[in-house]
Enzyme design. Structure first.
Site, PDB file in Angstrom:
ATOM      1  N   ARG A 218     -12.257 -12.590  -9.194  1.00 29.26           N
ATOM      2  CA  ARG A 218     -12.377 -11.184  -9.569  1.00 29.26           C
ATOM      3  C   ARG A 218     -11.694 -10.877 -10.906  1.00 29.26           C
ATOM      4  NH1 ARG A 218     -11.011  -5.983  -6.028  1.00 29.26           N
ATOM      5  NH2 ARG A 218      -8.944  -6.883  -5.927  1.00 29.26           N
TER       6      ARG A 218
ATOM      7  N   LYS B 247     -13.643  -6.085   7.039  1.00 28.46           N
ATOM      8  CA  LYS B 247     -13.019  -6.331   5.736  1.00 28.46           C
ATOM      9  C   LYS B 247     -12.335  -7.687   5.818  1.00 28.46           C
ATOM     10  CE  LYS B 247      -9.910  -4.180   2.331  1.00 28.46           C
ATOM     11  NZ  LYS B 247      -9.765  -5.376   1.601  1.00 28.46           N
TER      12      LYS B 247
ATOM     13  N   ASP C 299       0.832  -1.210   0.000  1.00 26.16           N
ATOM     14  CA  ASP C 299       0.000   0.000   0.000  1.00 26.16           C
ATOM     15  C   ASP C 299       0.866   1.258   0.000  1.00 26.16           C
ATOM     16  OD1 ASP C 299      -2.364  -1.391  -0.116  1.00 26.16           O
ATOM     17  OD2 ASP C 299      -2.610  -1.516   2.043  1.00 26.16           O
TER      18      ASP C 299
ATOM     19  N   LYS D 289      -7.904   0.182   6.995  1.00 25.43           N
ATOM     20  CA  LYS D 289      -7.147  -1.040   7.287  1.00 25.43           C
ATOM     21  C   LYS D 289      -6.393  -0.936   8.608  1.00 25.43           C
ATOM     22  CE  LYS D 289      -5.325  -3.257   3.773  1.00 25.43           C
ATOM     23  NZ  LYS D 289      -4.881  -3.701   2.447  1.00 25.43           N
TER      24      LYS D 289
ATOM     25  N   GLU E 216     -18.665  -2.749   8.023  1.00 24.25           N
ATOM     26  CA  GLU E 216     -18.524  -4.207   7.916  1.00 24.25           C
ATOM     27  C   GLU E 216     -17.068  -4.587   8.148  1.00 24.25           C
ATOM     28  OE1 GLU E 216     -19.625  -5.175   3.917  1.00 24.25           O
ATOM     29  OE2 GLU E 216     -21.713  -4.599   4.197  1.00 24.25           O
TER      30      GLU E 216
ATOM     31  N   GLU F 112     -16.088 -13.405  -0.107  1.00 23.51           N
ATOM     32  CA  GLU F 112     -14.679 -13.790  -0.030  1.00 23.51           C
ATOM     33  C   GLU F 112     -14.576 -15.262   0.361  1.00 23.51           C
ATOM     34  OE1 GLU F 112     -11.711 -11.349   0.201  1.00 23.51           O
ATOM     35  OE2 GLU F 112     -13.166 -10.133  -0.896  1.00 23.51           O
TER      36      GLU F 112
ATOM     37  N   LEU G  49     -11.576  -0.949  -3.614  1.00 25.24           N
ATOM     38  CA  LEU G  49     -11.964   0.079  -2.634  1.00 25.24           C
ATOM     39  C   LEU G  49     -10.775   0.987  -2.386  1.00 25.24           C
ATOM     40  CD1 LEU G  49     -13.692  -2.088   0.121  1.00 25.24           C
ATOM     41  CD2 LEU G  49     -14.811  -0.362  -1.290  1.00 25.24           C
TER      42      LEU G  49
HETATM   43  S1  IVH Z   1     -17.266  -4.075  -0.769  1.00 26.51           S
HETATM   44  C1  IVH Z   1     -17.546  -1.791  -4.776  1.00 26.51           C
HETATM   45  N1  IVH Z   1     -17.075  -5.220   1.576  1.00 26.51           N
HETATM   46  O1  IVH Z   1     -11.832  -6.001  -0.367  1.00 26.51           O
HETATM   47  C2  IVH Z   1     -17.050  -2.254  -3.454  1.00 26.51           C
HETATM   48  N2  IVH Z   1     -15.339  -5.586  -0.008  1.00 26.51           N
HETATM   49  O2  IVH Z   1      -9.957  -3.985  -1.190  1.00 26.51           O
HETATM   50  C3  IVH Z   1     -16.930  -3.699  -3.390  1.00 26.51           C
HETATM   51  N3  IVH Z   1     -13.580  -7.079   0.774  1.00 26.51           N
HETATM   52  O3  IVH Z   1     -12.792  -6.006  -3.755  1.00 26.51           O
HETATM   53  C4  IVH Z   1     -16.299  -4.227  -2.204  1.00 26.51           C
HETATM   54  N4  IVH Z   1     -14.425  -7.482   2.760  1.00 26.51           N
HETATM   55  O4  IVH Z   1     -12.736  -8.264  -2.416  1.00 26.51           O
HETATM   56  C5  IVH Z   1     -16.502  -5.023   0.372  1.00 26.51           C
HETATM   57  N5  IVH Z   1     -17.044  -6.207   3.679  1.00 26.51           N
HETATM   58  C6  IVH Z   1     -16.483  -6.024   2.482  1.00 26.51           C
HETATM   59  C7  IVH Z   1     -15.263  -6.635   2.128  1.00 26.51           C
HETATM   60  C8  IVH Z   1     -14.720  -6.378   0.862  1.00 26.51           C
HETATM   61  C9  IVH Z   1     -13.431  -7.744   1.922  1.00 26.51           C
HETATM   62  C10 IVH Z   1     -12.641  -7.133  -0.369  1.00 26.51           C
HETATM   63  C11 IVH Z   1     -13.295  -7.181  -1.719  1.00 26.51           C
HETATM   64  C12 IVH Z   1     -12.891  -5.897  -2.376  1.00 26.51           C
HETATM   65  C13 IVH Z   1     -11.576  -5.643  -1.703  1.00 26.51           C
HETATM   66  C14 IVH Z   1     -11.161  -4.204  -1.823  1.00 26.51           C
END
Ligand code: IVH
Length: 663
Positions: free
Chosen positions: A135, A114, A36, A311, A112, A170, A82
């Site tokens: 993806r 992550k 990052d 994060k 939520e 996931e 994201l």
């Molecule tokens: S929302 C358009 N919610 O993190 C937004 N993503 O770094 C779609 N991920 O592509 C993602 N937990 O693979 C969302 N609670 C969560 C998540 C999550 C893990 C992953 C996902 C995303 C990536 C982005």
């Protein structure tokens, strides 16, 4: 003179390489934070020099996990990334931007966890799961349906669902499963996976679905992509409720927050409770709850403006590296391990860290007596990130693998083309133990009652020196060992007897030929039908097998050329072990000698079931289409294998025709 253009080019290249390691190989070399940071550095330079902006910059795209061996499918709705931050101020800025966009509105956010897994999109049509796609590059991903179907808790069908629904979430691996697989690999001298995410990513991309099913994956769903009819849902929180009602595995906890300050409190709570979740998490995702507001807020080229990922920093501590110890695997591979002054990290006491191999030690110049920075994030295996040179003792010496081996009295050598040192002497007791453990393990001869404690004793007493000696063990000898009674001795003798009739590939795998794993053992059986035929095969004929490369071919050839190994095989034969393929004996099946390639999802059969049917009829499956392919068994497919089969004029059968053929 600083040259920002050069830096931009360098960073783009560097990030692209890390993307490849992370997404395609599932073997990242740097941790998320370091990655990052590179991205932030690049984004800052790009912002300062807009004339060098490019659509192909890694700051503008989402990486790409697609592999040639898979067919690609287009997502009905792209899978975006994201924006992420480690910084509270940036989170507040995100809230401010939305506040300005919707003045005077009280904004509700959904917070939520992550999940640190591998993103997947599942398509349900009329309530039936028809496809699982990775993806990929966000627009198109790999069809991983066979490896995803059957993941614990994932419903094949859902009731009262919209006509078409992409469910997103996931795939992850639990820590216990990760540890189980790694300890098996350790016992076999294979390289260890650094963290559950890599192992999950590697598993969903295995070409052999049966192999993938030997590893337990889990899944959690939290979102949707395309949905027909549209406007079926009105808010993110409603999706959570629906997913739960459809019996998907869902988030164990999420929060509705009023305003960004409140969202921050939820993030703090999440950080406190997340060690209790079954899935690994590396942050929080804050989303505007209302879909109308989401649409109004809109998107950048790669991420929504209505969501942000916050994060958590990985935990790191400095500690003393007391010594570098060497461990020996089943084929005699020597793995260096750092023995640390115990330190508390991410809720556990860390006292060891793998150092992988000699090159890794040299690259980081890690020495005994050093103070090192240890990190444990999603990783179960702690990593040594760097050495604190200020604290290095004056008399410190670089670590020499060679010298260390000598002090231990171990004779080992390192092939110039390989990273690992390997013990030469077969008489080395630790090597003997590892080789026996591997031979007895489930994926090989599956010898019940022959555990580590027994193996240690029979080797220490000189009762067993090589694999064949196992079959000379007597009840009287066993009764002499610790914790052996008449019953357990009898059980072990009969388990050994049973193991003589294992399939040929199990024996091939059990021999511990360097580089030969389970799948290669199966391929060798399918091609040669007997151990003797493999033993006399030329390197060229070995390499001609799909999936066997030149290193493995050389290794197999060298193994069978070794006199001791020849003697071992004669001994195994004399003890009555099965050295032939069972399939050869009844090689009358309709598919005897035929090679079949599977592609696409079949209407009723899983990949496993189709493979079993092919094998039962005497055939074998292969992962790629070539002139040698007898036919392709295709589901609903338009992908690359299908196209290649057409091009090479290889017959294509659908499930119905395939069933007809087997009748
Ligand atoms: S929302 C358009 N919610 O993190 C937004 N993503 O770094 C779609 N991920 O592509 C993602 N937990 O693979 C969302 N609670 C969560 C998540 C999550 C893990 C992953 C996902 C995303 C990536 C982005």
């Amino acid at each position: 003179m600083p040259d920002p253009q050069k830096d931009i080019i360098r960073l783009r290249k560097e990030i692209a390489e890390h993307d490849r390691l992370y997404y395609k190989d599932a073997l990242p070399e740097i941790d998320d934070q370091a990655y990052d940071r590179l991205k932030v550095e690049l984004a800052e330079l790009e912002a300062a020099m807009p004339e060098f902006n490019s659509d192909t910059s890694p700051t503008q795209s989402v990486g790409d996990d697609r592999l040639d061996a898979f067919e690609s499918y287009r997502h009905r709705k792209p899978m975006l990334s994201l924006d992420n931050t480690y910084n509270t101020d940036e989170l507040i800025d995100f809230g401010q931007r939305l506040y300005k966009r919707f003045p005077g509105k009280s904004l509700t956010y959904l917070v939520e966890p992550k999940i640190d897994g591998v993103a997947v999109s599942l398509t349900y049509e009329y309530g039936k799961l028809i496809r699982a796609v990775s993806r990929g590059n966000g627009v198109e991903g790999d069809d991983i349906t066979p490896n995803v179907r059957g993941i614990r808790g994932l419903p094949e069908s859902i009731a009262n669902a919209p006509e078409t629904l992409e469910v997103r979430g996931e795939i992850y691996m639990r820590h216990s499963e990760f540890e189980r697989i790694n300890s098996e690999r350790e016992a076999q001298g294979q390289a260890l996976y650094a963290n559950p995410r890599n192992l999950a990513a590697g598993t969903i991309k295995l070409l052999d679905a049966a192999e993938a099913r030997n590893r337990q994956l889990d899944i959690v769903l939290y979102g949707i992509g395309a949905c027909e009819p549209r406007n079926y849902f009105t808010a993110q929180s409603e999706i959570q409720e629906n997913l739960k009602n459809w019996h998907f595995p869902v988030l164990e906890k999420y929060w509705l927050a009023n305003g960004i300050e409140d969202a921050w409190k939820c993030i703090e709570e999440l950080d406190r409770i997340r060690p209790k979740f079954t899935y690994p998490t590396d942050g929080a995702v804050v989303k505007l709850d209302d879909f109308m507001l989401q649409e109004e807020a809109g998107y950048t080229s790669k991420a929504p403006r209505w969501a942000i990922a916050y994060k958590f920093e990985a935990e790191r501590e400095e500690t003393l590296l007391k010594e570098i110890s060497l461990q020996i695997g089943r084929t005699g591979v020597v793995t260096p391990v750092a023995i640390l002054e115990p330190v508390q990290l991410a809720g556990t006491t860390v006292s060891r860290a793998t150092l992988h191999n000699e090159d890794e030690i040299q690259r980081k110049d890690i020495r005994a007596g050093d103070t090192v920075l240890v990190q444990k994030a999603g990783e179960i295996i702690p990593q040594i990130l760097s050495v604190n040179l200020d604290k290095r003792p004056a008399d410190s010496q670089p670590f020499s693998f060679e010298k260390h081996l000598k002090t231990l009295g171990l004779e080992a050598e390192r092939e110039p083309s390989q990273a690992a040192w390997r013990i030469i002497s077969k008489d080395d007791p630790i090597r003997q133990q590892r080789s026996l453990q591997h031979f007895a393990s489930r994926a090989c001869m599956d010898i019940e009652n022959l555990g580590t404690a027994v193996i240690e004793q029979i080797v220490a007493r000189g009762l067993v020196k090589n694999l064949a000696d196992l079959y000379s063990l007597t009840e009287a000898q066993l009764l002499d060992l610790d914790k052996f009674a008449e019953k357990s001795a009898k059980n072990l003798i009969s388990a050994l007897e049973v193991s003589k009739r294992r399939e040929l590939w199990q024996l091939i795998h059990g021999l511990g030929i360097p580089h030969v794993g389970k799948q290669s053992a199966k391929d060798l059986e399918a091609k040669f039908n007997s151990l003797e035929a493999i033993a006399s095969a030329t390197e060229e004929s070995l390499e001609a097998i799909d999936g066997i490369g030149s290193i493995m071919a050389q290794s197999i050839h060298a193994w069978f050329a070794d006199v001791d190994n020849r003697i071992l095989i004669e001994q195994l034969k004399a003890h009555g072990l099965n050295l032939n393929s069972a399939r050869q004996e009844d090689g009358t099946g309709i598919l005897a000698g035929k090679t079949v390639v599977l592609t696409g999802s079949l209407p009723t059969l899983s990949r496993d079931e189709a493979t079993q049917m092919i094998e039962a009829a005497g055939g074998r499956t292969s992962s790629s289409v070539s002139k040698k392919t007898d036919f392709v068994l295709a589901g609903e497919a338009t992908g690359t294998k299908y196209v290649k089969a057409k091009k090479l004029k290889v017959s294509i059968l659908d499930e119905r025709a395939f069933r007809e053929l087997l009748k």
